[in-house]
Scaffold this motif. Structure first.
Motif, mmCIF file in Angstrom:
data_model
loop_
_atom_site.group_PDB
_atom_site.id
_atom_site.type_symbol
_atom_site.label_atom_id
_atom_site.label_comp_id
_atom_site.label_asym_id
_atom_site.label_seq_id
_atom_site.Cartn_x
_atom_site.Cartn_y
_atom_site.Cartn_z
ATOM 1 N N PHE A 120 46.159 46.753 29.965
ATOM 2 C CA PHE A 120 44.411 46.404 29.452
ATOM 3 C C PHE A 120 43.847 46.876 29.857
ATOM 4 O O PHE A 120 42.275 47.286 30.195
ATOM 5 C CB PHE A 120 44.194 44.960 29.952
ATOM 6 C CG PHE A 120 44.370 45.176 31.465
ATOM 7 C CD1 PHE A 120 43.444 45.458 32.210
ATOM 8 C CD2 PHE A 120 45.264 44.575 31.963
ATOM 9 C CE1 PHE A 120 43.780 45.075 33.204
ATOM 10 C CE2 PHE A 120 45.459 44.175 33.592
ATOM 11 C CZ PHE A 120 45.004 44.629 34.027
ATOM 12 N N MET A 166 36.818 50.870 42.863
ATOM 13 C CA MET A 166 37.113 50.524 41.604
ATOM 14 C C MET A 166 36.813 51.520 40.853
ATOM 15 O O MET A 166 37.131 50.278 39.790
ATOM 16 C CB MET A 166 36.135 48.920 41.546
ATOM 17 C CG MET A 166 36.321 47.948 42.568
ATOM 18 S SD MET A 166 36.190 45.832 41.756
ATOM 19 C CE MET A 166 36.206 45.053 43.174
ATOM 20 N N GLY A 169 41.598 55.006 38.794
ATOM 21 C CA GLY A 169 43.412 55.201 40.260
ATOM 22 C C GLY A 169 43.154 54.018 40.185
ATOM 23 O O GLY A 169 42.582 53.180 41.583
ATOM 24 N N GLU A 170 43.636 54.169 41.621
ATOM 25 C CA GLU A 170 44.676 53.470 42.367
ATOM 26 C C GLU A 170 44.830 53.954 43.914
ATOM 27 O O GLU A 170 45.302 55.072 44.107
ATOM 28 C CB GLU A 170 46.718 52.550 42.386
ATOM 29 C CG GLU A 170 46.948 52.178 43.317
ATOM 30 C CD GLU A 170 46.474 51.380 43.047
ATOM 31 O OE1 GLU A 170 46.406 50.252 42.513
ATOM 32 O OE2 GLU A 170 45.843 50.780 44.932
ATOM 33 N N PRO A 171 43.389 53.156 44.016
ATOM 34 C CA PRO A 171 43.474 53.744 45.873
ATOM 35 C C PRO A 171 44.390 54.261 46.618
ATOM 36 O O PRO A 171 44.132 55.261 47.721
ATOM 37 C CB PRO A 171 41.873 53.287 46.446
ATOM 38 C CG PRO A 171 42.032 52.246 45.258
ATOM 39 C CD PRO A 171 42.705 52.657 44.365
ATOM 40 N N SER A 203 45.603 47.343 42.611
ATOM 41 C CA SER A 203 46.753 47.046 42.072
ATOM 42 C C SER A 203 47.634 46.223 42.417
ATOM 43 O O SER A 203 48.842 45.125 41.743
ATOM 44 C CB SER A 203 47.449 47.294 40.850
ATOM 45 O OG SER A 203 47.803 48.922 40.857
ATOM 46 N N GLU A 266 41.025 40.122 41.975
ATOM 47 C CA GLU A 266 40.130 39.602 40.270
ATOM 48 C C GLU A 266 41.346 39.554 39.361
ATOM 49 O O GLU A 266 42.473 39.618 39.131
ATOM 50 C CB GLU A 266 40.078 41.306 39.896
ATOM 51 C CG GLU A 266 39.132 42.095 41.158
ATOM 52 C CD GLU A 266 39.771 43.373 41.364
ATOM 53 O OE1 GLU A 266 40.323 43.838 42.023
ATOM 54 O OE2 GLU A 266 38.781 44.256 40.782
ATOM 55 N N ASN A 300 37.505 43.868 28.570
ATOM 56 C CA ASN A 300 36.401 45.751 28.119
ATOM 57 C C ASN A 300 36.680 45.675 26.940
ATOM 58 O O ASN A 300 37.965 46.355 27.564
ATOM 59 C CB ASN A 300 35.413 46.288 28.919
ATOM 60 C CG ASN A 300 34.675 45.196 30.437
ATOM 61 O OD1 ASN A 300 33.340 44.695 29.244
ATOM 62 N ND2 ASN A 300 34.782 45.615 31.076
HETATM 63 N N1 SAH Z 1 43.518 50.607 40.585
HETATM 64 C C1 SAH Z 1 42.931 49.257 41.644
HETATM 65 C C2 SAH Z 1 41.105 49.775 40.922
HETATM 66 C C3 SAH Z 1 40.662 49.657 39.086
HETATM 67 S S1 SAH Z 1 39.370 48.288 40.015
HETATM 68 C C4 SAH Z 1 43.358 48.436 40.486
HETATM 69 O O1 SAH Z 1 43.986 48.374 39.463
HETATM 70 O O2 SAH Z 1 42.966 47.561 41.388
HETATM 71 C C5 SAH Z 1 38.889 48.165 38.352
HETATM 72 C C6 SAH Z 1 39.122 46.903 37.829
HETATM 73 O O3 SAH Z 1 38.677 46.422 36.441
HETATM 74 C C7 SAH Z 1 40.369 45.830 38.416
HETATM 75 O O4 SAH Z 1 40.699 44.608 38.150
HETATM 76 C C8 SAH Z 1 41.050 46.176 37.205
HETATM 77 O O5 SAH Z 1 42.589 45.634 36.480
HETATM 78 C C9 SAH Z 1 40.227 45.672 35.703
HETATM 79 N N2 SAH Z 1 40.544 46.203 35.102
HETATM 80 C C10 SAH Z 1 40.774 47.212 34.042
HETATM 81 N N3 SAH Z 1 41.383 47.542 32.626
HETATM 82 C C11 SAH Z 1 39.648 47.012 32.095
HETATM 83 C C12 SAH Z 1 39.134 46.216 31.459
HETATM 84 N N4 SAH Z 1 39.431 46.941 30.634
HETATM 85 N N5 SAH Z 1 38.453 45.033 31.006
HETATM 86 C C13 SAH Z 1 38.075 44.600 32.311
HETATM 87 N N6 SAH Z 1 38.526 44.312 33.624
HETATM 88 C C14 SAH Z 1 39.292 45.823 34.089
#
Ligand code: SAH
Ligand code: SF4
Length: 366
Positions: A120, A166, A169-171, A203, A266, A300
């Motif tokens: 997503f 956030m 990328g994946e920190p 993630s 999240e 989103n």
């Molecule tokens: N890579 C890390 C940091 C990104 S954080 C991670 O995945 O945690 C961004 C957050 O927004 C993450 O929780 C991600 O899963 C979420 N996200 C990604 N695409 C999205 C979308 N289209 N709508 C809402 N949230 C989304």
């Protein structure tokens, strides 16, 4: 020439001291230099009046204090601001500032693109180009401070109060640079961002989670998004490597987690996919015994995504179930959707434009 100059941004205190010694000065001068760079935000060595004139000239000749270059800065109707930034090699990445009533968070990127392919997420459709350097990560914070003229940062009424890792990328796949940048950001004599106001989202890179707590002590956010492995394997494919039970075990063991310092989970609300009352109940069961709160993120949309956002009533019902079970579960208000700055919408504009160009080329052929 700028190419050969040493960028002082991104150097730790020890590295800066070594640079200073390398230039023939006493190591303690690094402390003053640090103050100019990270407390005052100064970029011009000639203005660093506490340093000897000759040393300022040496510095100007061999070093620089450089932020990433701002390609574009867009302002949303809701006050959210998005910067498209460019590294020295031309690669681009984004940061987003989200203002709230009494605070403001900067959403910081850690990589150009992402190796992971969450179903997503827009960033996940851009393949990894490279990791960002510590200078580029801490530089994002400095660009925001420049914009809001917060040098030195006021003790009260700051615009920039919080940092969330956030962005793109994946920190935890770029841990060393992220850790270095955050250590610089947390230094009390510089940017002075409290670790209590920094959150790192992953993630689910399980083997790295303990180090985040032990070495950085920042808040942890987990992109959970599903309550069973079958679905999480699809939505967050890293789950195939580190499944839910291992992820939650790492959360239970997270150093410093307490009722005052809860782990954020999240959870993106996807219509008909993960948003039923049964899912909410499964989530409550999973979180048992963890100091947790849940952040419900309305999905989103981005061009080309197949998922839909859950209905507002569905989200409300889901949140009610969690709240009633004792888990604070705010619904994250989407911010900056008009400038594609909301969660999961980030992707370098250059990539987007390239995509659009392909489309244009294709349509001109037809
Ligand atoms: N890579 C890390 C940091 C990104 S954080 C991670 O995945 O945690 C961004 C957050 O927004 C993450 O929780 C991600 O899963 C979420 N996200 C990604 N695409 C999205 C979308 N289209 N709508 C809402 N949230 C989304
Ligand atoms: Fe990468 Fe995070 Fe997007 Fe997944 S949600 S593709 S880990 S940026």
């Amino acid at each position: 020439m700028s190419e050969s100059k040493i960028n002082l941004v991104g150097q730790t205190r020890d590295e800066l001291a070594a640079t200073v010694v390398g230039l023939g000065e006493k190591a303690f001068r690094a402390k003053q230099l640090w103050h100019w760079i990270y407390y005052r935000g100064e970029t011009d060595f000639t203005k660093m009046t506490t340093l000897a004139k000759s040393f300022r000239e040496t510095l100007a000749g061999s070093c620089e204090i450089r932020r990433p270059e701002t390609v574009t800065a867009q302002l949303s109707t809701d006050g959210t601001r998005k910067w498209l930034l460019r590294g020295k090699d031309g690669n681009e990445f984004e940061s987003v500032y989200i203002p709230e009533e009494d605070r403001g968070a900067l959403c910081v990127s850690s990589q150009v693109g992402c190796t992971l392919t969450c179903a997503f997420c827009h960033t996940g459709t851009q393949k990894l180009v490279r990791n960002l350097s510590a200078a580029e990560i801490v530089g994002q914070i400095m660009v925001a401070r420049d914009t809001y003229a917060e040098w030195p940062s006021p003790p009260e009424g700051r615009m920039l109060t919080n940092i969330v890792m956030m962005g793109m990328g994946e920190p935890l796949y770029n841990y060393d640079a992220v850790a270095k940048a955050l250590t610089i950001a947390m230094d009390g004599e510089g940017l002075a961002m409290s670790r209590r106001r920094i959150t790192l989202s992953t993630s689910g890179v399980v083997p790295m989670i303990e180090r985040v707590g032990e070495e950085l002590g920042v808040g942890l956010a987990i992109s959970l998004h599903a309550t069973n492995n079958e679905l999480r394997d699809v939505l967050v494919p890293i789950n195939k490597k580190y499944p839910i039970d291992e992820l939650l075990a790492a959360c239970r063991a997270y150093p410093g987690s307490s009722n005052a310092r809860r782990i954020t989970f999240e959870y993106v609300m996807l219509k008909g996919i993960n948003d039923s009352p049964a899912d909410a109940r499964a989530l409550i069961k999973l979180l048992h015994g963890i100091h947790a709160k849940v952040n419900l993120i309305p999905f989103n949309k981005w061009p080309g995504s197949d998922y839909e956002c859950s209905e507002p009533e569905t989200i409300e019902k889901f949140a009610d179930l969690l709240n009633n079970a004792g888990y604070s579960s705010p619904v994250r208000t989407p911010r900056g959707r008009d400038i594609m700055a909301a969660c999961g919408q980030l992707k370098s504009a250059s990539e987007r434009e390239r995509g659009q160009r392909v489309l244009l080329d294709a349509s001109s052929v037809v």
